[in-house]
Write a protein that holds these residues in place. Structure first.
Motif, mmCIF file in Angstrom:
data_model
loop_
_atom_site.group_PDB
_atom_site.id
_atom_site.type_symbol
_atom_site.label_atom_id
_atom_site.label_comp_id
_atom_site.label_asym_id
_atom_site.label_seq_id
_atom_site.Cartn_x
_atom_site.Cartn_y
_atom_site.Cartn_z
ATOM 1 N N TYR A 202 0.661 -9.647 -9.663
ATOM 2 C CA TYR A 202 1.669 -8.566 -9.485
ATOM 3 C C TYR A 202 2.235 -8.471 -8.093
ATOM 4 O O TYR A 202 1.427 -8.396 -7.124
ATOM 5 N N ASN B 107 4.722 -6.406 -5.579
ATOM 6 C CA ASN B 107 5.221 -4.785 -5.662
ATOM 7 C C ASN B 107 4.909 -4.490 -6.849
ATOM 8 O O ASN B 107 6.004 -3.497 -7.197
ATOM 9 N N ASN B 108 3.766 -4.511 -7.698
ATOM 10 C CA ASN B 108 3.484 -3.836 -8.713
ATOM 11 C C ASN B 108 4.476 -4.374 -10.141
ATOM 12 O O ASN B 108 4.336 -3.676 -11.153
ATOM 13 N N GLU B 109 5.064 -5.207 -9.840
ATOM 14 C CA GLU B 109 5.846 -6.021 -10.892
ATOM 15 C C GLU B 109 5.292 -7.327 -11.006
ATOM 16 O O GLU B 109 4.783 -7.971 -10.330
ATOM 17 N N PHE C 225 4.562 -11.077 -11.800
ATOM 18 C CA PHE C 225 4.969 -12.184 -10.914
ATOM 19 C C PHE C 225 4.288 -13.492 -11.324
ATOM 20 O O PHE C 225 3.096 -13.504 -11.651
ATOM 21 N N THR D 158 12.098 -16.191 -10.555
ATOM 22 C CA THR D 158 11.511 -14.709 -10.339
ATOM 23 C C THR D 158 11.941 -14.624 -9.001
ATOM 24 O O THR D 158 11.301 -14.727 -7.763
#
Length: 597
Positions: free
Chosen positions: A15, A17-19, A21, A336
């Motif tokens: 993750y 930044n909390n997304e 990846f 990404t």
């Protein structure tokens, strides 16, 4: 340059930044590529579709002498400025994975460990032996404060750092791995730590350590490899930290290693379907100087100067068909985006240029030039290079046989790697590796006070396997004369060849002797070129004072890559040191590489 802080975490997947990846990375070793080319290579990596670059950090380059640290590399054209490399990657919109393990393997001399570890007290390298760990602490005291500000949570691009490297194939000292983990944390490393090992239960279980995320290295069979790895990730993502898309070459190999682009692309598809990847290598670069590694199976196999590796970019940065095929695969997974705005510069700063042939303009043999390059050290018995404070290159051992009027056999104990023996300046023996221990009959030399000279070459320290602990270079035992006694009373000349500006070419030259040959050529414009050494035997090459690397007629490599960044408009100088007495009279600079068929 962005200074915004972020986060990188390992949960069920990576993750950023909390997304979620997906890491799509490529390996580029800053210490194998001149800084003038870093931006070009990193830009091509991003244009492939990668979002991350990975690099090792070689301890032996950054602390070449105990207590003397170099994080710029003035003597190697600035190639050691790891901070600048990382910041360049960030400016171009790439994240970074750093592998600052004390040991890196990487087909690099001694696996990146400094040669001075072998100089004095005995220690168990790559273990929790406190005599070894205190040296690692001293190094990390300098290195980690440079790396800490580069981490993502401090506004930098660094996502992860590695703890050791492929340790599971070496040992199982968990206390050692825990010590390295703690050293890094205590010195400001806050991002996730990881390890990489072969996808084998024994290797992974040997290295599994609390607080260190396991990953795998392999070149094929992703589905099977990841199925094994999953048993150790505690529900975390799978990552191939080294997806081997090529291989390295050793002297005497029949041919340059070349793989199939389509097969490699299909393996990449499997990896990306299942997890994350670091392509090893995106660009291999060059083993400049004496820094090539070696392997030891039934015999010593030293690696060639080129680290082309059949990578996505050639040694000089040209795009390959494998690159084009990998870009197609990566594009299927989309880019990404990572929140970093790339700032592109110019690509391929140097074109390939053929400068043609140039002839020898000056020459001097080693024996006539010896006192220009080294002061003798008197010893009773022969001592290894490391014990006399020398890491790389050659050492000449000289003695006079006052008590023996006829020399007919020789034997060298605890000697490495290659010896050329002269009796009264007559070449009587060339032997390497295990041959050195054998008894060698030579053409008898009869005289009073026979002068014995032994030129020992360090061909590169083994970088993988258990022998890493036992590989002092030169002679660290004795020289047996005529089967009866060990010769005592030696003068030793350290020849790292880092002071060739002291050569006096008027001293004299004798045919058949190891010798230095000087060439000059004019460059109207500077460009990448390839030094063809056909007609020459074995040795090393220097361009405008920079140590280009080794050459050897044994092949498969037939030309050395000469980056245009080392050249200047006008007159340029090349010096060859040749040891076999084979000199072609001229060399040529061609526009195409030749790594062997």
């Amino acid at each position: 340059m962005t200074t915004k802080t972020g986060t990188f975490e390992i949960r069920d997947q990576f993750y950023l930044n909390n997304e979620p990846f997906r890491i799509i990375s490529g390996g580029i070793h800053y210490f194998r590529i001149l800084p003038e080319y870093w931006e070009d290579r990193l830009q091509k990596l991003r244009e492939l579709g990668c979002n991350t670059v990975e690099t090792y950090i070689p301890w032996n380059m950054h602390e070449p002498v105990k207590g003397t640290f170099d994080f710029y590399g003035e003597n190697v054209h600035g190639m050691l400025d790891v901070v600048s490399f990382v910041r360049t990657a960030q400016r171009l919109g790439l994240w970074v994975i750093l592998r600052p393990s004390p040991y890196i393997c990487a087909e690099w001399d001694f696996g990146g460990l400094p040669s001075w570890l072998l100089a004095g007290e005995e220690m168990d390298i790559r273990t929790s032996d406190e005599r070894y760990l205190r040296h690692v602490r001293d190094y990390y005291d300098k290195l980690m404060p440079l790396l800490a500000p580069l981490q993502i949570d401090q506004g930098g691009p660094v996502l992860m750092l590695q703890v050791e490297n492929e340790y599971g194939s070496f040992g199982n000292d968990k206390k050692y791995l825990e010590s390295l983990r703690d050293m890094m944390r205590e010195r400001g490393i806050t991002v996730p730590l990881f390890a990489s090992d072969g996808p084998d239960h024994n290797m992974l279980s040997n290295a599994i350590t609390e607080g260190v995320f396991p990953t795998a290295n392999f070149g094929s069979g992703a589905r099977k490899a990841f199925s094994i790895l999953k048993e150790y990730t505690d529900g975390g993502p799978c990552m191939c930290t080294e997806f081997w898309i090529g291989w390295f070459d050793a002297w005497h190999d029949e041919a340059h290693h070349k793989g199939d682009a389509e097969t490699a692309a299909k393996e990449l598809e499997d990896i990306l379907e299942l997890g994350n990847v670091n392509i090893y290598m995106f660009e291999g670069g060059t083993n400049f100087g004496f820094m090539n590694g070696a392997n030891y199976g039934s015999r010593l196999t030293a690696d060639v100067t080129s680290y082309d590796y059949d990578a996505l970019l050639t040694e000089d940065g040209q795009i390959t068909e494998k690159y084009r095929r990998f870009r197609e695969v990566v594009s299927g997974y989309g880019r990404t985006e990572n929140g970093q705005s790339p700032a592109y510069g110019k690509k391929l700063p140097f074109e390939r240029v053929a400068y043609g042939s140039c002839s020898v303009v000056q020459k001097v043999d080693l024996f006539h030039a010896l006192d220009c390059l080294a002061e003798p050290v008197d010893t009773v018995s022969p001592k290894s290079m490391e014990r006399l404070g020398q890491g790389y290159g050659y050492m000449l051992y000289s003695s006079v046989l006052h008590t023996e009027r006829r020399l007919h056999s020789l034997r060298l104990y605890q000697a490495a790697d290659r010896a050329i023996v002269f009796a009264d300046r007559k070449r009587v023996l060339t032997a390497a590796d295990r041959e050195l221990l054998e008894r060698h009959e030579i053409d008898p030399v009869t005289a009073e006070d026979i002068r014995l000279d032994i030129l020992m070459e360090n061909m590169g320290r083994v970088n993988y396997g258990p022998i890493i602990n036992w590989q002092r270079k030169g002679i660290d035992g004795c020289v047996m004369i005529n089967d009866r006694f060990a010769q005592h009373g030696w003068q030793q000349y350290c020849l790292p060849l880092d002071n060739l500006e002291k050569l006096d070419y008027t001293r004299g030259w004798e045919e058949g002797m190891p010798a230095f040959y000087r060439f000059t050529f004019l460059a109207g414009k500077t460009g990448d070129t390839f030094l063809d050494f056909r007609g020459w035997g074995k040795g090393c090459a220097f361009v405008n004072g920079f140590h280009l690397g080794r050459f050897w007629e044994a092949g498969p490599q037939k030309r050395l890559y000469l980056p245009g960044a080392l050249l200047k408009e006008g007159e340029n100088e090349i010096i060859l040191f040749e040891t076999e007495g084979k000199c072609g009279g001229s060399i040529s600079l061609q526009a195409e590489p030749d790594l062997g068929r």
